[in-house]
Design an enzyme around this catalytic site. Structure first.
Site, short mmCIF file in Angstrom:
data_model
loop_
_atom_site.label_atom_id
_atom_site.label_comp_id
_atom_site.label_asym_id
_atom_site.label_seq_id
_atom_site.Cartn_x
_atom_site.Cartn_y
_atom_site.Cartn_z
N GLY A 1 33.52 8.28 15.47
CA GLY A 1 34.38 8.62 14.35
C GLY A 1 35.80 8.10 14.47
O GLY A 1 36.56 8.18 13.52
N CYS B 1 12.98 9.93 -11.50
CA CYS B 1 13.14 8.50 -11.74
C CYS B 1 12.20 8.05 -12.85
O CYS B 1 11.02 8.40 -12.86
CB CYS B 1 12.86 7.73 -10.46
SG CYS B 1 12.84 5.93 -10.68
N CYS C 1 9.45 5.59 -10.75
CA CYS C 1 8.54 6.09 -9.73
C CYS C 1 8.37 7.60 -9.83
O CYS C 1 7.50 8.17 -9.17
CB CYS C 1 9.02 5.71 -8.34
SG CYS C 1 10.46 6.64 -7.77
N CYS D 1 15.90 5.26 -9.71
CA CYS D 1 16.30 5.26 -8.30
C CYS D 1 17.37 4.19 -8.07
O CYS D 1 17.24 3.06 -8.55
CB CYS D 1 15.11 4.92 -7.41
SG CYS D 1 13.93 6.25 -7.24
N CYS E 1 12.04 2.90 -4.43
CA CYS E 1 11.42 3.04 -5.73
C CYS E 1 10.11 2.22 -5.77
O CYS E 1 9.09 2.68 -6.27
CB CYS E 1 12.38 2.57 -6.82
SG CYS E 1 11.89 3.05 -8.48
#
Lengths: 251, 259, 226
Positions: free
Chosen positions: B14, B223, B226, B248, B254
């Site tokens: 980080g 979606c 899909c 998506c 997808c």
């Protein structure tokens, strides 16, 4: 009981100017100490040295058994947002103007680790009431408040973590006389209720009489007289203190 | 030198490590930081996938993929499952990442305190002190003014309980994928010349309040291709009447969903 | 019987730096003692230093010579040498002071000034009524009151929780006969509880009614500083 903060033999020069010349100060829990003197007397410098912001050339400041100027920055910042508070003369220096009143009060709580939004809101509302601000204005920014209200907001922001020691740099300077009186009443009440120890810088003798238990008179970087507030004002010994007191009476 | 910065970044999860950015065959803002990091870690057996907003077929993604195929001679793919290195802008793939995979994020602004504290020296000091009251304060203000945390993108995270980190402009939806991921996460900021990282199996927590826990927004519908309800969606205008559908954002996920 | 207060060789000067450093000698070699339940009245012509002596005893003026021994928490504390914190502590527990002038915190209602001494609202109200301060004034800050009304607020404050040692500086200066009688009563009650009292009483009748002894304060010649 012992002193909360103690400093001795403080020396600090800025070039040829002796800003602090062998100054010793102590403050006890619950005690309000006024530091009186004209601008250039060294009182602002003394406050910055006592609060760890400026290191002295010689001498030390001890708080709760620790040497303040030997603390790491993390420890000193921690002290500043928990045990200590600092009230600036200009509220804008002590507030975040781009952040709501509630956020200003809550910041110290968050810095001290509070992570509960509701608790922060509650504390902010409670403190707004304590400093006689309308808690319904919690989400307003400081710029929408008057000068006196901004100063009260700064005081709430400072006291929300229930510090033991507060440094106040001319907190009533630059305000209208009637606003000053109300702010002094508020400070007197809060200091008494919370049992705060406070250093209080002022050139206003009347304010010092109202708030302080003890007075230090500074001139040219030295403490020329100190003692019980009413004795320093009613039986001043040093020529400079006599001048200060007499000029107030003459005014 | 970039590899050394990457190693250092992995060792201090980080924490932003400065590096000397190289001349790049494209301007800043087009993924130079990500390209520098990808170039530094690619080996001959690597398989590279590049996505932009979740899609493999945008100009930027295609160009970067072609560039590395030509310059490094490595294999490329659009399939998340087959990739060993995935350079990305704005998304983390829907398919759970595996041990051995490396994500490379293109980062426009690495400093999470940027909008709160304009002085860079002061932000460095705040990181050193672990003083993130300012970021928490921003979150407080968002909730107070808007009723919820406003950062749908780039919501800051605490890495391993120590450093506050910008996850780059990924949607908050993807933030939980950083937490305890088996993959290596590398972040490169070209213009700002910073590299930072999240090593595998590292705790990554989105900044929040106990009583306002971080809750990423999910699309209202599945979606249109899909049917997935679990994926992150783009909202698109589908016809001249202004009708809208959700699809998506991750084109590979997808495709898998439609198979 | 041990003394409540023993003053030994007290001296007090004022050096006026703004007037070319003139030193005024006001008190020299003042010595006396006070026992529990006793009231001593300070006498002498005006300007002789009675009020200065009172202020020294209270710690408001600093003494330049001698000792001011006050029995505090069972031990004798020298107020002439005590630091600010010790003086505050002695004032809070042992030493009460009622002057002829009200020096009160501004903007605080009369009844709250009395309550600040540690008594309840009812008791404070009773005391103010006993001193004939009409109830309509109780909720107002005394700044706008007449001299006599202010003095009665001051007396209520001073006698709300009488300290073992009381200093009364002309407590009846601007009171009428009825209120003077109330003050005489309050002083008798305090003495009966064992308080020691030092007073400057402008009114001979009051003085004769309360004082067990008189202590004359004699004027000194003002002397020029070197």
């Amino acid at each position: 009981m012992s002193a909360l903060l103690e400093a001795d033999a403080l020396h600090l020069r800025f070039g040829a100017v002796r800003a602090l010349d062998d100054v010793a100060v102590s403050i006890w829990p619950g005690e309000v100490v006024a530091i009186v003197g004209e601008s250039g007397s060294g009182k602002s410098t003394l406050l910055r040295v006592l609060s760890g912001q400026v290191a002295p050339d010689a001498g030390g400041v001890r708080y709760a058994g620790a040497e303040v100027h030997a603390l790491g920055e993390a420890q000193r910042r921690r002290l500043m947002c928990t045990d200590w508070g600092y009230v600036h003369q200009n509220a804008r220096d002590g507030l975040r103007m781009g952040v709501s009143a509630g956020g200003n009060i809550g910041e110290r709580l968050m810095a001290a680790g509070t992570r509960h939004y509701g608790a922060i809101r509650d504390a902010a509302a409670e403190w707004m009431v304590k400093v006689e601000l309308d808690p319904a204005r919690m989400d307003d920014r400081p710029g929408m408040f008057s000068g006196g209200m901004q100063q009260r907001l700064q005081i709430a922001r400072c006291l929300v973590t229930q510090p033991k020691l507060v440094f106040m740099d001319e907190p009533t300077g630059g305000l209208d006389v009637s606003v000053q009186a109300r702010l002094l009443d508020l400070l007197r009440r809060l200091v008494g209720e919370l049992g705060l120890a406070a250093f209080f810088l002022t050139h206003d003798i009347a304010a010092a009489r109202l708030l302080a238990h003890r007075i230090l008179v500074m001139r040219h970087g030295r403490v020329v007289e100190e003692g019980l507030a009413d004795r320093v004002l009613d039986d001043p010994r040093h020529p400079y203190t006599q001048l200060l007191v007499s000029s107030v009476l003459a005014a | 030198m970039i590899r050394r910065a990457i190693l250092k970044a992995l060792a201090i999860p980080g924490h932003q490590i400065p590096f000397g950015a190289r001349e790049m065959p494209l301007p800043y803002g087009w993924g130079t930081g990500g390209i520098a990091v990808t170039a530094a870690i690619l080996g001959p057996r690597d398989v590279l996938k590049v996505i932009d907003q979740g899609a493999d077929d945008t100009t930027n993604a295609v160009s970067i993929r072609r560039f590395f195929a030509r310059v490094a001679g490595i294999a490329t793919t659009t399939r998340t499952a087959e990739a060993s290195v995935i350079q990305t802008r704005h998304r983390i793939p829907e398919r759970p990442l595996q041990e051995g995979q490396v994500m490379v994020f293109q980062v426009p602004m690495p400093e999470p305190l940027f909008r709160l504290e304009p002085r860079l020296a002061e932000t460095r000091r705040l990181h050193a002190l672990g003083d993130y009251a300012l970021a928490q304060l921003r979150l407080y203000e968002d909730i107070a003014q808007q009723g919820e945390a406003g950062s749908a993108y780039n919501h800051p995270v605490m890495v391993a309980g120590r450093y506050l980190m910008s996850p780059s402009p990924i949607p908050g939806f993807d933030n939980p994928k950083l937490h305890m991921s088996p993959a290596i996460m590398l972040f490169g900021a070209g213009r700002e010349k910073k590299i930072y990282a999240v090593p595998p199996w590292t705790e990554v927590r989105s900044l929040d309040f106990d009583d306002h826990p971080f809750a990423p927004v999910h699309a209202a519908q599945g979606c249109a291709f899909c049917g997935s309800t679990a994926s992150y969606k783009d909202e698109i205008v589908a016809d001249d009447a202004g009708g809208r559908v959700f699809v998506c954002s991750d084109t590979d996920a997808c495709r898998e969903g439609q198979e | 019987m041990s003394a409540l207060l023993a003053v030994e060789g007290l001296g007090k000067d004022f050096t006026l730096h703004l007037q070319g450093g003139v030193t005024l000698a006001v008190l020299r070699g003042v010595s006396f003692t006070l026992h529990a339940g006793e009231c001593v009245a300070l006498t002498g012509p005006s300007g002789a230093g009675k009020s200065t002596l009172m202020r020294c005893l209270q710690g408001n003026y600093g003494a330049d010579a001698g000792r001011i021994l006050v029995r505090h928490r069972g031990a004798m504390v020298d107020l002439a040498a005590a630091d600010a914190r010790a003086v505050r502590e002695v004032r809070a527990e042992t030493l009460g002071y009622v002057s002829q002038f009200l020096r009160a915190i501004p903007r605080v209602p009369a009844i709250e000034l009395v309550m600040a001494e540690g008594v309840g609202r009812e008791e404070a109200r009773g005391l103010l009524l006993r001193l004939n301060l009409p109830e309509r004034l109780h909720g107002l800050p005394p700044a706008t009151f007449s001299g006599g009304e202010q003095q009665r607020v001051n007396l209520a404050r001073g006698f709300a929780r009488p300290r073992p040692l009381m200093l009364l500086d002309e407590p009846t200066a601007s009171l009428d006969a009825a209120n003077r009688a109330v003050v005489v009563q309050l002083i008798h009650e305090a003495k009966a509880r064992g308080c020691g009292i030092i007073g400057i009483f402008h009114d001979a009748g009051v003085r004769d009614a309360v004082a067990d002894r008189l202590f004359p304060v004699l004027p000194l010649e003002a002397t020029e500083a070197a």
